[in-house]
Design an enzyme around this catalytic site. Structure first.
Site, PDB file in Angstrom:
ATOM      1  N   HIS A  59      24.539  37.820  48.311  1.00 15.09           N
ATOM      2  CA  HIS A  59      23.648  37.491  47.199  1.00 15.09           C
ATOM      3  C   HIS A  59      22.788  38.679  46.787  1.00 15.09           C
ATOM      4  O   HIS A  59      22.532  38.879  45.599  1.00 15.09           O
ATOM      5  CB  HIS A  59      22.757  36.311  47.597  1.00 15.09           C
ATOM      6  N   HIS A 110      21.078  29.411  41.178  1.00 12.55           N
ATOM      7  CA  HIS A 110      20.440  28.822  42.352  1.00 12.55           C
ATOM      8  C   HIS A 110      21.305  27.637  42.771  1.00 12.55           C
ATOM      9  O   HIS A 110      20.849  26.497  42.858  1.00 12.55           O
ATOM     10  CB  HIS A 110      18.998  28.397  42.048  1.00 12.55           C
TER      11      HIS A 110
END
Length: 768
Positions: A59, A110
C-alpha cells in the site's frame, strides 16, 4: 509517562545480532528482512522493523506497481505538462487554472478496512483523502465516492452498503463538503472485497502551494491535531496489502481507524490559517503508516535529515510501544516543519483553534532520520531507504489462458443473445427491466444521505454526468469532475477497458461543457503475486498511459489497491478514473436532462452505433459476460469533446448526456427522468445509416457518442459545426413536455411516471 516495556536501542540491536524478530508477522518477506539488515549493516531495532514493515508494504511502497506506473511519466508530452504544477509523487497533483488559481484532486482507496468495519472504514477514507488535499495548501471544496459492492441480493451486502454510505455521509456532511458525484455498482466479484474509492477536490492560490519536505537545518518539527492512539495500527498499510481467506478474514486484522470529522473540520481551518500566514515550511498529513510515513517522507524529500523525540508524542493510550506509536494510523493528525522564528505565531494559531500540538524535534543536516525515546536512539536510518528506495518487484505476468474462451463467447452467439426483443411491447419491457436493474437504477437513496450543495458553490451534482464546483465567485470560473470505471469491459480486455473508463469520464466532463485538464486514478486489482492478475494490471496501466497521451491530459496522481481477492478469486479489474475539467464560467455548464423550457427542442445523436453488446448492461441482465468490449477511437472521442465544449460555450445546446452503460435507451431515459420532461424519438435514420436494428440502436454501448438538445434557433449553426468537423450526427427526435412520456415512434410509448416508479424502487427495496 509510564509505559511498561523494554526499549530496544540501536546500540543494543547492533550488539545482539541474532535476536529473533517477527518480520513475517509484520508482512515482510525473508529477502526483504535480509535487505533491511544489509542497508543498516546490523539487525534493525523493533522500532525500525515497524517502520520498514509499514513503509515497504504494498500500500505504501507500490513495490509491485511502480515499474508499470512509470509509463505515466514516460509518456508525458510537453503539451500535457503545460498546466501541471505538481505531478505524481506528492500527496496530490496540482493543476493551474489560470488567474492565479490552482486545483488539486486525487482519488484513493479504503477497500479492505471498509469490509472489516464499513462505517469507520469509509469515513476515514474520506478523512484521509481530504487531508491529502489540505497538505497541498488547498481548501477542500468537494468529495466524490466511486463504490463497488457485492451482489445486491447477498445477505452481507446490506451490512456493507449501510455502513459505507453512513460513513461517507456522516464524515463528509460533518466537514461541510458537498458530495457531487461518484458511482455505485453491484457485482458478485466484489462480495468479499467491496471497493470504497474516495476522491477530494481542493482549490488554492499559487502562492499557497505547500509540499511535503523537511528543509532548513534547525527548523522545528511539530505534530498537531488528534492524539495518537491504538486504532489503526498498521491498518491501511498492512491490511491493504493482504488478501482475504474464504471466510472473509484477512491474514492480519489490525484495528480499523476511527475518525472524528469535527476534529478534522477544525484542523482544516487551522491549516488554512497557517498557510495564509506562511507559518509552515513543509507539511505532511498522517494517513497510512502514520508517523513512520510522515517523518521518513518529510526527511527524504528534504535537503538534510531529521531528529525526533518520540516520547513527546501526545498519546491517548499510554501503553503503546514505540513501534506501535510509529505505526498507528490514528486520524486527524498533521506534521509540519516550522522555523524557530515562527514557532510562537504557530502556537498562537493552535491556541486559537484549540488544537493540541507537540514539538518533536528538528531538521538536521546529516541526512539521517534519528528517532529517540527518552534520549536513547531507537531509530537511525537513511530516510530514503524507508520512504522511497524500498523493494521494486518486476512481477511475472502473462495473459490468462481462459481469456480466449471468454472473448470468443460473444453475446450474439450465446443463448442469452438469441430471441432478443424486437417489437414495441418487448422493447418497452426491456427498457423498464434495464432501468430498474441495480446498476442502472436511481441512486438517490444513497445521494440523499449526502449534502450536495453545502457551501453554495455546487453548480451540478449527481445525477448529472459530472459534478461542477465554482472556484472564483467573482468570475464564475470553476471545475467539473467525473469518475468512471467499466469493470466488465476491463475483465474482457484490460487495455481497452481501462481506456473506455477514461473515455467515459472524459465524455462526462465534456458533456457538462468543461475542458478536460487532468486525470487521477485508483487502480483496484487482485493479488500481484498471481501472474494473470498482474497481466491485467500491466495492460490497464498501459492502456491508460496511451489514452492519456492521445487525449492530451496527464495523470497527476492516484492510488493502487492490490490484493482485492477472497479465497484466491480476484475482483474484476477495476481501474477507476477521475477526470477534471475547467470552466471559464460555471453559468455555462450544461445539465444532463431536458429542462422545463426545452419543449420543442431538437434531439441529436452524435456518433455512430454498431452492434456492440459484449459486456453491456443488457448482457448483464441476461447473465452474460463474454466477447470483446466496444472498439475505441480516441481521436473521435477528443473531437466529440471539442464539439460538446464549443456547443455549450456558444449556447448551441441546452442539455447533453453521454452514451455509456445501457446505451441510448439509458441515456434517453435519464434525460427525461432528470426533470420529468418527455421526448418523441424516431430511430429510422440511425438504423438505416448505421445498419442496425431498433434493439441494437437502443441498447448497444458503442463509444464516442452523446445525445444533445438543440434549440430550434441553433440547429443550423449546430449541424454546420458538426459537418465542418466531419462528425456524424443524426436528428432523432424532439423534446415534448406535454407528452409526459418517452415515445419511440412506431415502437412504444412509456409514461415517465411508470419509468420513474420502476427506476426509483430498486435500491429502497433492497436496503430500505
Amino acid at each position: 509517562m509510564s509505559q511498561q516495556f523494554n526499549i530496544e536501542t540501536v546500540e543494543a540491536a547492533a550488539a545482539n545480532p541474532d535476536v529473533e524478530q517477527p518480520w513475517a508477522e509484520l508482512g515482510l518477506k525473508e529477502d526483504e528482512y535480509a535487505r533491511i539488515r544489509e542497508i543498516l549493516g546490523r539487525r534493525p531495532t523493533a522500532a525500525e522493523l515497524a517502520m520498514y514493515s509499514v513503509m515497504w508494504s504494498e500500500h505504501c511502497s507500490y513495490k509491485s506497481s511502480k515499474v508499470h506506473l512509470r509509463q505515466f511519466g514516460d509518456k508525458l508530452t510537453d503539451e500535457m505538462k503545460k498546466n501541471l504544477m505538481v505531478g505524481i509523487g506528492e500527496n496530490a497533483g496540482v493543476t493551474d487554472l489560470g488567474d492565479d488559481w490552482a486545483v488539486t484532486f486525487k482519488v484513493e482507496s479504503h477497500n479492505h478496512p471498509s469490509f472489516v468495519e464499513p462505517h469507520q472504514g469509509a469515513a476515514t477514507g474520506i478523512g484521509g483523502i481530504v487531508r491529502d488535499i489540505i497538505s497541498m495548501g488547498a481548501r477542500p471544496v468537494a468529495v466524490m465516492d466511486p463504490l463497488r459492492f457485492g451482489a445486491v441480493e447477498h445477505p452481507d451486502t446490506a451490512r456493507v452498503v449501510h455502513g459505507v454510505v453512513a460513513g461517507i455521509g456522516g464524515y463528509g456532511n460533518s466537514l461541510g463538503l458537498p458530495n457531487i458525484g461518484g458511482e455505485v455498482r453491484f457485482d458478485a466479484s466484489y462480495q468479499g472485497n467491496p471497493l470504497v474509492n474516495a476522491l477530494a477536490v481542493g482549490v488554492l492560490k499559487h502562492e499557497d502551494l505547500r509540499l511535503a519536505n523537511a528543509s532548513g537545518v534547525g527548523n522545528k518539527v511539530v505534530l498537531f491535531g488528534a492524539r495518537t492512539g491504538g486504532d489503526g495500527i498498521g491498518g491501511a498499510s498492512v491490511l491493504a496489502s493482504e488478501s482475504f481467506d474464504d471466510g472473509g478474514k484477512p491474514a492480519k486484522r489490525p484495528s480499523v481507524q476511527v475518525g472524528d470529522p469535527f476534529a478534522e473540520k477544525v484542523l482544516i481551518e487551522c491549516c488554512l490559517e497557517l498557510f495564509r500566514d506562511s507559518l509552515v515550511e513543509g507539511i505532511q498529513d498522517l494517513g497510512a503508516a502514520g508517523i513512520s510515513c510522515a517523518t521518513s517522507e518529510l526527511a527524504s524529500n528534504g535537503e538534510g535529515g531529521m531528529r525526533v523525540e518520540l516520547t513527546d508524542v501526545l498519546l491517548r493510550d499510554s501503553t503503546l510501544t514505540p513501534g506501535e506509536i510509529l505505526m498507528s494510523e490514528s486520524q486527524e493528525r498533521m506534521m509540519a516543519v516550522v522555523t524557530p522564528e515562527n514557532a510562537e505565531r504557530f502556537e498562537a494559531v493552535m491556541a486559537k483553534w484549540d488544537v493540541e500540538y507537540s514539538w518533536l524535534g528538528e531538521v538536521t543536516g546529516d541526512g539521517r532520520l534519528v528517532i529517540t525515546w527518552d534520549g536513547e536512539t531507537i531509530v537511525d536510518v537513511d530516510p530514503r531507504t524507508v520512504a522511497h528506495d524500498g523493494p521494486v518487484y518486476e512481477r511475472p505476468y502473462h495473459r490468462p489462458a481462459w481469456l480466449d474462451d471468454v472473448q470468443a463467447d460473444t453475446f450474439r452467439a450465446s443463448a442469452a443473445g438469441r430471441d432478443l426483443p424486437q417489437d414495441g411491447p418487448a422493447l418497452k419491457a426491456a427498457l423498464l427491466e434495464l432501468m430498474s436493474a441495480p446498476n442502472m437504477a436511481d441512486t438517490s437513496w444513497i445521494t440523499k444521505q449526502y449534502d450536495r450543495y453545502v457551501r453554495g458553490n455546487t453548480a451540478l451534482a449527481s445525477p448529472d454526468d459530472a459534478g461542477v464546483i465554482r472556484v472564483d465567485e467573482t468570475t464564475g470560473m470553476g471545475v467539473a469532475v467525473s469518475t468512471d470505471c467499466n469493470d466488465r469491459f476491463a475483465y474482457l480486455d484490460p487495455y481497452t477497458g481501462a481506456q473506455a473508463s477514461l473515455a467515459e469520464s472524459y465524455r462526462n466532463v465534456t458533456t457538462s461543457g468543461a475542458v478536460p485538464l487532468a486525470v487521477t486514478d485508483c487502480l483496484n486489482f487482485g493479488s500481484p503475486e498471481d501472474p494473470e492478475v498482474m497481466w491485467q494490471f500491466a495492460e490497464a496501466v498501459r492502456g491508460l498511459a496511451d489514452a492519456c497521451q492521445e487525449l492530451g491530459i496527464p495523470v497527476t496522481g492516484g492510488n493502487v489497491s492490490l490484493y482485492n481477492q477472497t479465497g484466491g478469486v480476484a475482483i474484476h479489474p477495476t481501474p477507476t478514473v477521475g477526470v477534471l475539467g475547467r470552466f471559464d464560467d460555471v453559468a455555462r455548464r450544461t445539465p444532463s436532462g431536458f429542462g422545463p423550457d426545452a419543449d420543442g427542442q431538437a434531439i441529436y445523436l452524435l456518433g455512430t452505433t454498431a452492434d456492440e453488446l459484449d459486456g453491456s448492461e443488457f448482457a448483464r441482465l441476461r447473465g452474460h459476460l463474454g466477447g470483446l468490449p466496444p472498439k475505441l477511437d480516441l481521436a473521435r472521442e477528443k473531437l466529440l469533446g471539442e464539439l460538446l465544449i464549443n456547443a455549450s460555450r456558444d449556447g448551441m445546446i441546452d442539455a447533453a448526456h453521454d452514451l455509456a452503460g445501457g446505451g441510448l435507451a439509458a441515456t434517453l431515459s435519464e434525460m427525461v427522468l432528470r426533470f420529468g420532461v418527455g421526448a418523441r424519438i424516431v430511430l429510422d435514420e440511425v438504423c438505416e445509416r448505421d445498419g442496425v436494428d431498433t434493439f441494437t440502436a437502443l441498447f448497444s454501448e458503442s463509444q464516442a457518442r452523446a445525445a444533445v438538445a438543440v434549440p430550434r434557433t441553433e440547429e443550423v449553426r449546430f449541424t454546420d459545426m458538426t459537418t465542418a468537423r466531419g462528425f456524424p450526427v443524426a436528428r432523432i427526435g424532439v423534446v415534448d413536455a406535454a407528452s409526459e412520456s418517452l415515445e419511440v415512434q412506431g415502437q412504444f410509448t412509456l409514461p415517465i411516471a411508470q419509468l420513474h416508479q420502476a427506476w426509483e424502487a430498486t435500491l429502497p427495496k433492497h436496503f430500505g
